[in-house]
Motif scaffolding. Structure first.
Motif, PDB file in Angstrom:
ATOM      1  N   ARG A  68       0.772  -1.245   0.054  1.00 57.64           N
ATOM      2  CA  ARG A  68      -0.099   0.034   0.002  1.00 57.64           C
ATOM      3  C   ARG A  68       0.809   1.149   0.043  1.00 57.64           C
ATOM      4  N   THR A  69       0.180   2.361  -0.564  1.00 65.25           N
ATOM      5  CA  THR A  69       0.910   3.728  -0.406  1.00 65.25           C
ATOM      6  C   THR A  69      -0.122   4.594  -0.341  1.00 65.25           C
ATOM      7  N   SER A 123      13.146  -3.697   5.403  1.00 69.24           N
ATOM      8  CA  SER A 123      12.530  -3.064   6.380  1.00 69.24           C
ATOM      9  C   SER A 123      11.936  -1.734   5.965  1.00 69.24           C
ATOM     10  N   PHE A 124      12.543  -1.074   4.793  1.00 67.32           N
ATOM     11  CA  PHE A 124      12.047   0.107   4.221  1.00 67.32           C
ATOM     12  C   PHE A 124      10.574  -0.410   3.531  1.00 67.32           C
ATOM     13  N   ILE A 125      10.810  -1.307   2.893  1.00 67.77           N
ATOM     14  CA  ILE A 125       9.433  -1.705   2.218  1.00 67.77           C
ATOM     15  C   ILE A 125       8.331  -2.112   2.886  1.00 67.77           C
ATOM     16  N   ARG A 126       8.708  -2.720   4.208  1.00 64.46           N
ATOM     17  CA  ARG A 126       7.780  -2.970   5.040  1.00 64.46           C
ATOM     18  C   ARG A 126       7.297  -1.856   5.885  1.00 64.46           C
ATOM     19  N   THR A 127       8.047  -0.883   6.376  1.00 58.26           N
ATOM     20  CA  THR A 127       7.685   0.394   6.939  1.00 58.26           C
ATOM     21  C   THR A 127       6.526   1.028   5.956  1.00 58.26           C
ATOM     22  N   ALA A 128       7.054   1.058   4.686  1.00 58.73           N
ATOM     23  CA  ALA A 128       6.333   2.008   3.542  1.00 58.73           C
ATOM     24  C   ALA A 128       5.077   1.609   3.013  1.00 58.73           C
ATOM     25  N   THR A 129       4.958  -0.034   3.215  1.00 59.92           N
ATOM     26  CA  THR A 129       3.770  -0.429   2.513  1.00 59.92           C
ATOM     27  C   THR A 129       3.019  -1.432   3.459  1.00 59.92           C
ATOM     28  N   SER A 130       3.347  -1.409   4.645  1.00 60.37           N
ATOM     29  CA  SER A 130       2.337  -2.142   5.771  1.00 60.37           C
ATOM     30  C   SER A 130       1.479  -1.602   6.361  1.00 60.37           C
ATOM     31  N   HIS A 201       4.063   9.281  14.004  1.00 57.80           N
ATOM     32  CA  HIS A 201       4.064  10.475  12.879  1.00 57.80           C
ATOM     33  C   HIS A 201       3.751   9.890  11.749  1.00 57.80           C
ATOM     34  N   HIS A 202       3.521  10.825  10.660  1.00 58.61           N
ATOM     35  CA  HIS A 202       3.273  10.343   9.317  1.00 58.61           C
ATOM     36  C   HIS A 202       4.735  10.714   8.560  1.00 58.61           C
ATOM     37  N   CYS A 203       5.500   9.842   8.217  1.00 58.95           N
ATOM     38  CA  CYS A 203       6.772   9.963   7.556  1.00 58.95           C
ATOM     39  C   CYS A 203       6.539  10.168   5.990  1.00 58.95           C
ATOM     40  N   VAL A 204       7.039  11.561   5.607  1.00 58.14           N
ATOM     41  CA  VAL A 204       7.013  11.740   4.148  1.00 58.14           C
ATOM     42  C   VAL A 204       7.839  10.885   3.339  1.00 58.14           C
ATOM     43  N   TRP A 205       9.156  10.362   4.080  1.00 54.86           N
ATOM     44  CA  TRP A 205      10.100   9.889   3.336  1.00 54.86           C
ATOM     45  C   TRP A 205       9.579   8.259   2.789  1.00 54.86           C
ATOM     46  N   VAL A 206       8.625   7.764   3.581  1.00 55.83           N
ATOM     47  CA  VAL A 206       8.071   6.396   3.399  1.00 55.83           C
ATOM     48  C   VAL A 206       6.744   6.402   2.802  1.00 55.83           C
ATOM     49  N   ARG A 216       8.706  -0.838  14.694  1.00 53.99           N
ATOM     50  CA  ARG A 216       9.851  -1.679  14.741  1.00 53.99           C
ATOM     51  C   ARG A 216      10.817  -1.748  13.411  1.00 53.99           C
ATOM     52  N   PHE A 217       9.961  -1.805  12.134  1.00 58.06           N
ATOM     53  CA  PHE A 217      10.494  -1.752  11.018  1.00 58.06           C
ATOM     54  C   PHE A 217      11.292  -0.704  10.699  1.00 58.06           C
ATOM     55  N   PHE A 218      10.612   0.546  11.017  1.00 58.08           N
ATOM     56  CA  PHE A 218      10.987   1.781  10.856  1.00 58.08           C
ATOM     57  C   PHE A 218      12.430   2.166  11.611  1.00 58.08           C
TER      58      PHE A 218
END
Length: 356
Positions: A68-69, A123-130, A201-206, A216-218
């Protein structure tokens, strides 16, 4: 107050068959909707969650809800992905072979770089898309007979007693957008248009929220980014130092050396800040509220605030964050739901009691 109960789900095979044939949707359309779900369809409020969640949020789903995004936001995450992948490609093409075939035992440094780089990417993919911990909508509705009007008592704050002498009570608030009483530490994200449990927070980078189910993934992403930069810098420095004709003849190694030296600082600062936050059992939202500021929290000194969630020590707080169960996904993108499930319905806008 009326409580809308969650609908029970049907078996997957039966539901998909009914949805395809009763809805009259072609296999081609279903495939492309499975591949990328940009918008929901109010007329098809059944099937799997990824088909209906876009009706009540700003999420875009890929591969049947597996990724997701957020739509409408700046695609900064694509730039981050480029920054992650591009140095690895350059290192693999120009540096790996030379370092791997030396007689000095540098193979382990190459292996460490690829190991931490792989963890960083995953971990970037899991943070950004989970799922960060999204809560369902329309659970607590009032005055159903009057166009879902919000009653006066829903504008009040509710305080719940606690067992702790440090904090006398916990305050919860009703979310006018999601139509639910938000649990403690839950906040509404206007970018995603959802309520998220333990919202940091909402992270604009992910391009995703950081909350209970992906925090934890972040942290792993930030830590692995630091280590991958360290080993990239080490490998390139060794290559340049071993050559007698100077760094000018090895521009890629010099470029990667500069890249690693520059990019290590931002994740290092963020990781240090979030480790102190996690060690004191504070979220970024709680910290900013405590210091009365909306500016970048990284530039403020982290002060330990007494709260009921503190487990008594820095290490216990970190261990609880990293080892506690993630918990279930309350709004699963891959589970089936029945037609007319109120969690996926856009109700009429909330009315202000004062304007009635």
């Amino acid at each position: 107050m009326a409580l809308v109960s969650r609908r029970s789900t049907r078996s997957e095979s039966t539901s998909i068959t009914k949805e395809e044939h009763a809805g009259g949707t072609s296999w081609t359309k279903l495939f492309f909707r499975w591949l990328v779900t940009l918008e929901g369809d109010q007329d098809i409020n059944n099937g799997k969650g990824y088909m209906s969640i876009p009706n009540v949020s700003n999420y875009i789903f890929f591969f049947g809800g597996r990724l997701r995004t957020v739509k409408g936001a700046k695609p900064l995450w694509l730039g981050v992905l480029f920054i992650i992948v591009c140095p690895m490609v350059l290192f693999s093409v120009f540096e790996t072979h030379k370092l791997w075939h030396t007689q000095k035992g540098y193979k382990v440094l190459v292996i460490f770089f690829y190991y931490f780089w792989a963890i960083m990417l995953i971990s970037f993919i899991r943070t950004a898309t989970s799922d960060p911990g999204v809560l369902p909508r329309n659970i607590h509705l009032g005055q159903l007979q009057n166009n879902y009007q919000t009653p006066q008592e829903y504008y009040n704050l509710i305080t719940l007693p606690t067992h702790s002498s440090v904090l006398e009570d916990i305050t919860i608030k009703y979310c006018q957008s999601c139509r639910i009483w938000r649990p403690p530490r839950t906040s509404h994200c206007s970018t995603c248009n959802v309520c998220v449990m333990v919202h940091d927070h909402h992270c604009v980078w992910v391009n995703n929220c950081v909350g209970k189910r992906n925090y934890r993934f972040f942290l792993i992403f930030l830590l692995s980014a630091i280590f991958s930069s360290v080993f990239l810098l080490t490998n390139c420095a060794i290559h340049i130092a071993r050559e007698s004709d100077g760094p000018r003849n090895y521009p890629v190694a010099l470029l990667l050396l500069i890249y690693a030296g520059l990019t290590i600082w931002y994740p290092a600062i963020l990781f240090t800040y979030h480790i102190f936050m996690a060690g004191t059992q504070q979220t970024t939202r709680e910290f900013l509220k405590g210091i009365g500021s909306k500016k970048n929290p990284v530039f403020h000194r982290v002060v330990k605030e007494q709260n009921i969630y503190d487990r008594g020590s820095f290490l216990k707080n970190l261990g609880h964050l990293m080892l506690e169960p993630r918990g279930p996904s309350f709004v699963s993108a891959r589970k089936l739901h029945e037609n007319g499930d109120w969690r996926f319905m856009n109700l009429s806008p909330a009315h202000s009691f004062e304007k009635i």
